[in-house]
Design a protein around this motif. Structure first.
Motif, mmCIF file in Angstrom:
data_model
loop_
_atom_site.group_PDB
_atom_site.id
_atom_site.type_symbol
_atom_site.label_atom_id
_atom_site.label_comp_id
_atom_site.label_asym_id
_atom_site.label_seq_id
_atom_site.Cartn_x
_atom_site.Cartn_y
_atom_site.Cartn_z
ATOM 1 N N CYS A 28 0.830 -1.203 0.000
ATOM 2 C CA CYS A 28 0.000 0.000 0.000
ATOM 3 C C CYS A 28 0.865 1.253 0.000
ATOM 4 N N ALA A 29 1.935 1.223 0.774
ATOM 5 C CA ALA A 29 2.783 2.400 0.874
ATOM 6 C C ALA A 29 3.506 2.696 -0.440
ATOM 7 N N ASN A 30 3.743 1.661 -1.254
ATOM 8 C CA ASN A 30 4.463 1.858 -2.500
ATOM 9 C C ASN A 30 3.528 1.898 -3.701
ATOM 10 N N ASP A 31 2.253 2.030 -3.480
ATOM 11 C CA ASP A 31 1.281 2.100 -4.554
ATOM 12 C C ASP A 31 1.640 3.262 -5.477
ATOM 13 N N PRO A 32 1.825 3.019 -6.786
ATOM 14 C CA PRO A 32 2.212 4.110 -7.672
ATOM 15 C C PRO A 32 1.171 5.212 -7.772
ATOM 16 N N GLY A 33 -0.071 4.939 -7.403
ATOM 17 C CA GLY A 33 -1.102 5.969 -7.443
ATOM 18 C C GLY A 33 -1.084 6.878 -6.232
ATOM 19 N N GLU A 34 -0.285 6.526 -5.230
ATOM 20 C CA GLU A 34 -0.221 7.334 -4.008
ATOM 21 C C GLU A 34 0.532 8.632 -4.283
ATOM 22 N N PRO A 35 0.066 9.749 -3.739
ATOM 23 C CA PRO A 35 0.748 11.016 -3.992
ATOM 24 C C PRO A 35 2.141 11.014 -3.369
ATOM 25 N N ALA A 36 3.030 11.790 -3.969
ATOM 26 C CA ALA A 36 4.391 11.881 -3.460
ATOM 27 C C ALA A 36 4.434 12.637 -2.133
ATOM 28 N N VAL A 37 3.407 13.424 -1.867
ATOM 29 C CA VAL A 37 3.403 14.244 -0.657
ATOM 30 C C VAL A 37 1.991 14.270 -0.067
ATOM 31 N N GLN A 38 1.908 14.223 1.232
ATOM 32 C CA GLN A 38 0.633 14.322 1.940
ATOM 33 C C GLN A 38 0.328 15.804 2.176
ATOM 34 N N PRO A 39 -0.937 16.178 2.383
ATOM 35 C CA PRO A 39 -1.281 17.593 2.586
ATOM 36 C C PRO A 39 -0.480 18.270 3.701
ATOM 37 N N SER A 40 -0.314 17.583 4.817
ATOM 38 C CA SER A 40 0.424 18.204 5.923
ATOM 39 C C SER A 40 1.877 18.468 5.540
ATOM 40 N N GLU A 41 2.473 17.575 4.751
ATOM 41 C CA GLU A 41 3.848 17.772 4.302
ATOM 42 C C GLU A 41 3.932 18.886 3.264
ATOM 43 N N ALA A 42 2.933 18.976 2.380
ATOM 44 C CA ALA A 42 2.918 20.055 1.384
ATOM 45 C C ALA A 42 2.864 21.406 2.088
ATOM 46 N N LYS A 43 2.013 21.515 3.088
ATOM 47 C CA LYS A 43 1.879 22.768 3.843
ATOM 48 C C LYS A 43 3.178 23.108 4.562
ATOM 49 N N LYS A 44 3.728 22.137 5.259
ATOM 50 C CA LYS A 44 4.966 22.347 6.010
ATOM 51 C C LYS A 44 6.110 22.725 5.065
ATOM 52 N N SER A 45 6.188 22.059 3.931
ATOM 53 C CA SER A 45 7.256 22.290 2.974
ATOM 54 C C SER A 45 7.225 23.705 2.401
ATOM 55 N N ALA A 78 -6.670 13.442 -11.009
ATOM 56 C CA ALA A 78 -7.508 13.527 -9.813
ATOM 57 C C ALA A 78 -7.388 14.913 -9.178
ATOM 58 N N ASP A 79 -8.437 15.296 -8.459
ATOM 59 C CA ASP A 79 -8.391 16.556 -7.718
ATOM 60 C C ASP A 79 -7.485 16.401 -6.509
ATOM 61 N N SER A 157 -1.095 17.806 -3.543
ATOM 62 C CA SER A 157 -1.132 16.597 -2.727
ATOM 63 C C SER A 157 -2.531 15.992 -2.771
ATOM 64 N N ASP A 158 -2.622 14.783 -2.286
ATOM 65 C CA ASP A 158 -3.920 14.134 -2.172
ATOM 66 C C ASP A 158 -4.681 14.838 -1.060
ATOM 67 N N GLY A 159 -5.960 15.028 -1.239
ATOM 68 C CA GLY A 159 -6.748 15.646 -0.182
ATOM 69 C C GLY A 159 -7.871 16.491 -0.735
ATOM 70 N N ASP A 160 -8.864 16.675 0.079
ATOM 71 C CA ASP A 160 -10.031 17.480 -0.257
ATOM 72 C C ASP A 160 -9.845 18.863 0.357
ATOM 73 N N PRO A 161 -9.660 19.896 -0.465
ATOM 74 C CA PRO A 161 -9.416 21.233 0.081
ATOM 75 C C PRO A 161 -10.492 21.711 1.052
ATOM 76 N N LEU A 162 -11.749 21.411 0.785
ATOM 77 C CA LEU A 162 -12.819 21.831 1.688
ATOM 78 C C LEU A 162 -12.649 21.187 3.060
ATOM 79 N N ARG A 163 -12.383 19.906 3.080
ATOM 80 C CA ARG A 163 -12.185 19.191 4.349
ATOM 81 C C ARG A 163 -10.951 19.743 5.060
ATOM 82 N N LEU A 164 -9.883 19.998 4.309
ATOM 83 C CA LEU A 164 -8.656 20.517 4.915
ATOM 84 C C LEU A 164 -8.850 21.921 5.475
#
Length: 168
Positions: A28-45, A78-79, A157-164
């Motif tokens: 699961c962690a190496n799934d090629p469809g998984e985003p390279a960065v999570q929302p929290s990491e994108a924000k922090k970065s 994907a959004d 990153s993967d994630g729903d902007p409204l939810r975030l």
């Protein structure tokens, strides 16, 4: 069945179960469809990069906007969610726009960001530099003697902007 045989079977079963769980989690962690960065990491970065950028030219900086989440499109169509962060320099007296653009360009090039210097038209052009790639979507530095600013947009990153937005 002896106690030691039952115990060995129990340990073997636990070991096999643990190995299966590890394989499942790894796949699961190496799934090629998984985003390279999570929302929290994108924000922090993007926050860290903007802060590193402002430190390169010095001065007193304040947040103008953000970090605010917005919609973006991922490479697979994907959004997703990206963060935009804007800061302004509060004290431009004595600033040297040419030297500061050069310092920003050097920093971003060291970070493997593709840079392009620019200046506005007119008798007293505003100097700046834009960057893309590397650890972000885009970043811009504007060195107007009356108003310096840095605007950064994180990777999508993967994630729903409204939810975030609701979580922030």
């Amino acid at each position: 069945m002896t106690t030691s045989l039952a115990r060995r079977r129990w340990i073997t079963a636990l070991t096999a179960l643990s190995a299966c769980a590890t394989l499942i989690l790894t796949s699961c962690a190496n799934d090629p469809g998984e985003p390279a960065v999570q929302p929290s990491e994108a924000k922090k970065s993007i926050i860290q990069l903007v802060e590193q950028s402002t430190a390169a030219v010095g001065g007193d900086w304040a947040v103008f906007s953000g970090p605010a989440v917005r919609n973006c499109g991922q490479p697979d169509g994907a959004d997703g969610a990206a963060y935009i962060y804007i800061v302004e320099r509060m004290d431009t007296e004595g600033a040297d726009p040419e030297a500061d653009v050069a310092a920003m360009t050097a920093l971003w090039e060291r970070l493997h960001i593709n840079v392009e210097q620019y200046h506005s038209g007119g008798a007293d052009p505003i100097k700046g530099v834009r960057g893309t790639g590397g650890p972000l979507n885009s970043i811009a530095f504007e060195a107007d003697p009356e108003r310096y600013s840095v605007t950064g947009v994180s990777e999508c990153s993967d994630g729903d902007p409204l939810r975030l937005r609701l979580e922030d």
